[in-house]
Enzyme design. Structure first.
Site, mmCIF file in Angstrom:
data_model
loop_
_atom_site.group_PDB
_atom_site.id
_atom_site.type_symbol
_atom_site.label_atom_id
_atom_site.label_comp_id
_atom_site.label_asym_id
_atom_site.label_seq_id
_atom_site.Cartn_x
_atom_site.Cartn_y
_atom_site.Cartn_z
ATOM 1 N N THR A 186 29.205 -4.735 9.531
ATOM 2 C CA THR A 186 28.525 -5.858 10.188
ATOM 3 C C THR A 186 27.364 -6.381 9.346
ATOM 4 O O THR A 186 27.268 -7.578 9.048
ATOM 5 C CB THR A 186 27.943 -5.419 11.554
ATOM 6 O OG1 THR A 186 28.720 -4.366 12.083
ATOM 7 C CG2 THR A 186 27.834 -6.575 12.521
ATOM 8 N N TRP A 223 26.530 -5.953 6.274
ATOM 9 C CA TRP A 223 26.992 -6.496 4.995
ATOM 10 C C TRP A 223 27.505 -7.939 5.187
ATOM 11 O O TRP A 223 27.102 -8.865 4.479
ATOM 12 C CB TRP A 223 28.105 -5.582 4.475
ATOM 13 C CG TRP A 223 28.572 -5.813 3.085
ATOM 14 C CD1 TRP A 223 27.967 -6.599 2.141
ATOM 15 C CD2 TRP A 223 29.732 -5.246 2.472
ATOM 16 N NE1 TRP A 223 28.689 -6.538 0.978
ATOM 17 C CE2 TRP A 223 29.771 -5.722 1.151
ATOM 18 C CE3 TRP A 223 30.730 -4.378 2.913
ATOM 19 C CZ2 TRP A 223 30.787 -5.363 0.260
ATOM 20 C CZ3 TRP A 223 31.734 -4.012 2.032
ATOM 21 C CH2 TRP A 223 31.765 -4.499 0.730
ATOM 22 N N HIS A 270 28.630 -6.918 18.738
ATOM 23 C CA HIS A 270 29.639 -5.855 18.772
ATOM 24 C C HIS A 270 30.473 -5.989 20.052
ATOM 25 O O HIS A 270 31.316 -5.146 20.327
ATOM 26 C CB HIS A 270 28.990 -4.471 18.763
ATOM 27 C CG HIS A 270 28.321 -4.102 17.474
ATOM 28 N ND1 HIS A 270 28.899 -4.315 16.245
ATOM 29 C CD2 HIS A 270 27.131 -3.502 17.216
ATOM 30 C CE1 HIS A 270 28.085 -3.869 15.294
ATOM 31 N NE2 HIS A 270 27.008 -3.383 15.860
ATOM 32 N N ARG A 329 37.226 -1.825 10.070
ATOM 33 C CA ARG A 329 37.140 -0.740 9.072
ATOM 34 C C ARG A 329 37.946 0.439 9.595
ATOM 35 O O ARG A 329 38.005 0.651 10.818
ATOM 36 C CB ARG A 329 35.672 -0.352 8.893
ATOM 37 C CG ARG A 329 35.418 0.658 7.796
ATOM 38 C CD ARG A 329 33.954 1.056 7.756
ATOM 39 N NE ARG A 329 33.635 1.811 6.561
ATOM 40 C CZ ARG A 329 32.465 2.402 6.337
ATOM 41 N NH1 ARG A 329 31.497 2.307 7.227
ATOM 42 N NH2 ARG A 329 32.251 3.087 5.238
ATOM 43 N N TYR A 344 36.877 -4.171 5.855
ATOM 44 C CA TYR A 344 35.799 -3.592 5.029
ATOM 45 C C TYR A 344 36.384 -3.113 3.698
ATOM 46 O O TYR A 344 35.818 -3.363 2.625
ATOM 47 C CB TYR A 344 35.176 -2.420 5.802
ATOM 48 C CG TYR A 344 34.089 -1.671 5.066
ATOM 49 C CD1 TYR A 344 32.753 -2.031 5.226
ATOM 50 C CD2 TYR A 344 34.400 -0.585 4.236
ATOM 51 C CE1 TYR A 344 31.753 -1.329 4.565
ATOM 52 C CE2 TYR A 344 33.399 0.115 3.573
ATOM 53 C CZ TYR A 344 32.079 -0.264 3.743
ATOM 54 O OH TYR A 344 31.091 0.429 3.084
ATOM 55 N N SER A 398 25.258 -6.716 -2.884
ATOM 56 C CA SER A 398 25.814 -5.442 -3.373
ATOM 57 C C SER A 398 25.194 -4.308 -2.547
ATOM 58 O O SER A 398 24.105 -4.461 -1.965
ATOM 59 C CB SER A 398 25.452 -5.252 -4.840
ATOM 60 O OG SER A 398 24.058 -5.054 -4.945
ATOM 61 N N LYS A 458 26.064 5.270 2.707
ATOM 62 C CA LYS A 458 26.775 5.530 1.445
ATOM 63 C C LYS A 458 27.598 4.333 0.986
ATOM 64 O O LYS A 458 27.804 4.136 -0.205
ATOM 65 C CB LYS A 458 27.739 6.703 1.624
ATOM 66 C CG LYS A 458 27.114 8.064 1.593
ATOM 67 C CD LYS A 458 28.217 9.109 1.424
ATOM 68 C CE LYS A 458 27.696 10.512 1.560
ATOM 69 N NZ LYS A 458 28.811 11.484 1.624
ATOM 70 N N GLY A 459 28.164 3.616 1.955
ATOM 71 C CA GLY A 459 28.916 2.412 1.618
ATOM 72 C C GLY A 459 30.174 2.663 0.801
ATOM 73 O O GLY A 459 30.462 1.905 -0.129
HETATM 74 P P1 A3P Z 1 28.347 4.175 5.790
HETATM 75 O O1 A3P Z 1 27.629 4.814 6.915
HETATM 76 O O2 A3P Z 1 29.759 4.688 5.641
HETATM 77 O O3 A3P Z 1 27.612 4.220 4.520
HETATM 78 P P2 A3P Z 1 27.375 -1.786 10.244
HETATM 79 O O4 A3P Z 1 26.533 -2.734 9.518
HETATM 80 O O5 A3P Z 1 28.550 -2.371 10.936
HETATM 81 O O6 A3P Z 1 26.561 -0.880 11.107
HETATM 82 O O7 A3P Z 1 28.081 -0.853 9.148
HETATM 83 C C1 A3P Z 1 27.321 0.057 8.409
HETATM 84 C C2 A3P Z 1 28.164 0.599 7.278
HETATM 85 O O8 A3P Z 1 28.308 -0.418 6.271
HETATM 86 C C3 A3P Z 1 27.486 1.777 6.610
HETATM 87 O O9 A3P Z 1 28.541 2.621 6.142
HETATM 88 C C4 A3P Z 1 26.728 1.086 5.493
HETATM 89 O O10 A3P Z 1 26.340 1.937 4.463
HETATM 90 C C5 A3P Z 1 27.779 0.082 5.043
HETATM 91 N N1 A3P Z 1 27.208 -1.019 4.259
HETATM 92 C C6 A3P Z 1 26.088 -1.735 4.493
HETATM 93 N N2 A3P Z 1 25.865 -2.628 3.526
HETATM 94 C C7 A3P Z 1 26.874 -2.473 2.634
HETATM 95 C C8 A3P Z 1 27.198 -3.098 1.380
HETATM 96 N N3 A3P Z 1 26.441 -4.052 0.868
HETATM 97 N N4 A3P Z 1 28.315 -2.679 0.750
HETATM 98 C C9 A3P Z 1 29.092 -1.718 1.266
HETATM 99 N N5 A3P Z 1 28.838 -1.078 2.436
HETATM 100 C C10 A3P Z 1 27.736 -1.450 3.104
#
Ligand code: A3P
Length: 347
Positions: free
Chosen positions: A71, A73, A153, A174, A238, A273, A305-306
């Site tokens: 979300t 991102w 959400h 995802r 994702y 990024s 961690k992403g």
């Molecule tokens: P992880 O916990 O697996 O690292 P949301 O925004 O829907 O809550 O999702 C959060 C998830 O997206 C987290 O995953 C977060 O690290 C990941 N995320 C956030 N920014 C990102 C980016 N620029 N690139 C890749 N993943 C990202």
């Protein structure tokens, strides 16, 4: 005229509520099931009809996801693309103010106060009314200048039945194993949930029973997937964004009609990024929210961690087996959506 909210709000049975309250210290009043489609804190009842009757504008874009699906991102990407790459504002103004979270009033616990500046803003606009009753965050959406980008959400069914004909929706999905791991960490971090159990309990007692905030995962996904061919809906994965971000930015560029050039899309990719977003307070407000008392110290960052496939670091073979059983229960959706659980090459 307001249309009556069509679903019953039913508290989970007592033994389930007791289990939830024992491990999620933030859900003091337990969770309500919304017509078998979604689970939310009990005070969602104050806002259900408002969200259902909320009229979106033609140039609104809604970023809709099950939590932890990318979300933040996608919010950052969509906002930046729609605001002509205004990177100065993107760095200075928190993402939540640029892309408000429409139903946050129903998530923050009734005993917690929203930030003072948000309440003051509400009181200025609505003298003499109760910010909590009125919906402080709903008000932030109303106050946003056009073109608005809005986070939710909530699944389609609890928003306006006319939603897809009113505005555009970017739906991001995802794979559920990585979502489960990511949501576990986030539910430990946020004080509004404050999960205190183990990962094992989380999977067996909550996730696989659909006794979780926002559950059931698959009904949310089914509602998004069913609308994927609608011209006002863009369904993204994702994992595809991780695999080939520029390709997916190109799809967004066409869908949003933003007309960005290839070099502008490259700039968006750079700006959004993982390392860029993790390092900026406007997109990874972990430290600020810890300071404000909303996030617990000692837990993983909001932007963690992403990666794709982190689930392999958490699932033991028996947990994976239970998870697969849960997936079987949710056929055909769980087999129909072509998720990737590993990707060859990450950007
Ligand atoms: P992880 O916990 O697996 O690292 P949301 O925004 O829907 O809550 O999702 C959060 C998830 O997206 C987290 O995953 C977060 O690290 C990941 N995320 C956030 N920014 C990102 C980016 N620029 N690139 C890749 N993943 C990202």
């Amino acid at each position: 005229m307001a249309v009556e909210f069509p679903f019953p709000l039913t508290p989970f049975p007592e033994e389930v509520q007791a289990k939830i309250k024992a491990k999620f210290l933030g859900f003091r009043n337990g969770l309500v099931d919304v017509g078998g489609r979604h689970a939310l804190p009990a005070h969602y009842g104050l806002f259900a009809s408002k969200y259902f009757n909320y009229k979106f504008q033609e140039d609104d874009v809604l970023v809709m996801t099950f939590p932890r699906s990318g979300t933040t991102w996608t919010q950052e990407v969509v906002w930046t693309m729609r605001n002509k790459l205004d990177l100065d504002t993107a760095a200075a103004v928190p993402l939540d103010a640029r892309v408000p979270f429409i139903e946050l009033d129903s998530i923050i616990p009734p005993h917690a106060s929203p930030p003072t500046e948000v309440v003051e803003h509400f009181r200025r606009r609505h003298p003499g009314t109760n910010p909590k009753g009125g919906g402080v965050y709903l008000d932030l959406v109303d106050a946003l200048g056009s073109p608005r980008t809005i986070k939710t959400h909530l699944p389609f069914s609890v928003l306006s039945p006319d939603l897809v004909n009113s505005c555009k929706v970017v739906y991001v999905a995802r794979n559920p194993k990585d979502v489960a791991v990511s949501f576990y960490h986030q539910q430990r971090l946020v004080k509004s949930a404050e999960y205190v159990g183990s990962f094992r309990e989380y999977i067996l007692d909550f996730w696989c029973q659909d006794h979780l905030l926002r559950a059931p995962y698959w009904s949310h996904l089914a509602e998004g997937w069913a609308r994927r061919h609608h011209p006002n809906v863009l369904f993204l994965f994702y994992e595809d964004m991780k695999e080939d971000f520029l390709r997916e930015l190109g799809r967004l560029n066409s869908f949003l009609e933003t007309g960005l050039t290839e070099s502008q899309l490259l700039a968006v990719a750079h700006h959004a990024s993982f390392s860029g977003m993790k390092s900026r307070g406007a997109t990874n407000p972990t430290a600020a929210l810890q300071e404000a008392g909303n996030f617990k110290k000692g837990e993983a960052d909001f932007i963690r961690k992403g990666i794709t496939g982190d689930w392999t670091n958490f699932f033991t073979p028996d947990l994976e087996e239970k998870f697969e059983e849960w997936m079987e229960k949710w056929q055909p959706t769980s087999r129909e959506i072509p998720f990737k659980y590993h990707i060859e090459k990450e950007m």
